[in-house]
Design an enzyme around this catalytic site. Structure first.
Site: not given
Length: 115
Positions: A38, A41
């Site tokens: 999900d 980053e």
């Protein structure tokens, strides 16, 4: 996140062993046949870090910043000057999710034979 957060450096060669171990431990708790990544980053609730980013860093304070949330490249993520294995975060920010996916896919294929 309830507190400070750490992120694996997927550009570091030894991370594959660590990531394999984490996924194996998770699969021992929950038998899964796929994963949804999900957040792909490094994200946090600090701009850069709890201590901020170096004011003198041209990577953290470039002369031009595109229209981004928070008005800074490091808004809600790590400092662009943060060190990865051989790179700065500035160099790999957009590649972080790709490296995470490659490491995860490799383990899924070896562990369950498909992804």
């Amino acid at each position: 996140w309830p507190g400070l957060t750490a992120f694996p450096d997927f550009s570091y060669p030894g991370t594959q062993d660590y990531w394999d171990k984490m996924l194996a431990q998770f699969r021992n708790l929950v038998e899964f046949d796929g994963l949804w990544i999900d957040m792909n980053e490094p994200s946090n609730f600090f701009d850069g870090s709890k201590q901020g980013c170096p004011a003198s860093s041209p990577l953290d304070n470039p002369p031009y910043v595109p229209h981004v949330s928070g008005g800074r490249l490091y808004a809600k993520t790590v400092c662009m000057s943060a060190k990865h294995h051989q790179y700065t975060h500035y160099d790999v920010h957009s590649l972080y999710g790709l490296m995470e996916m490659q490491r995860t896919m490799s383990k899924l294929v070896s562990q369950i034979g498909r992804a």
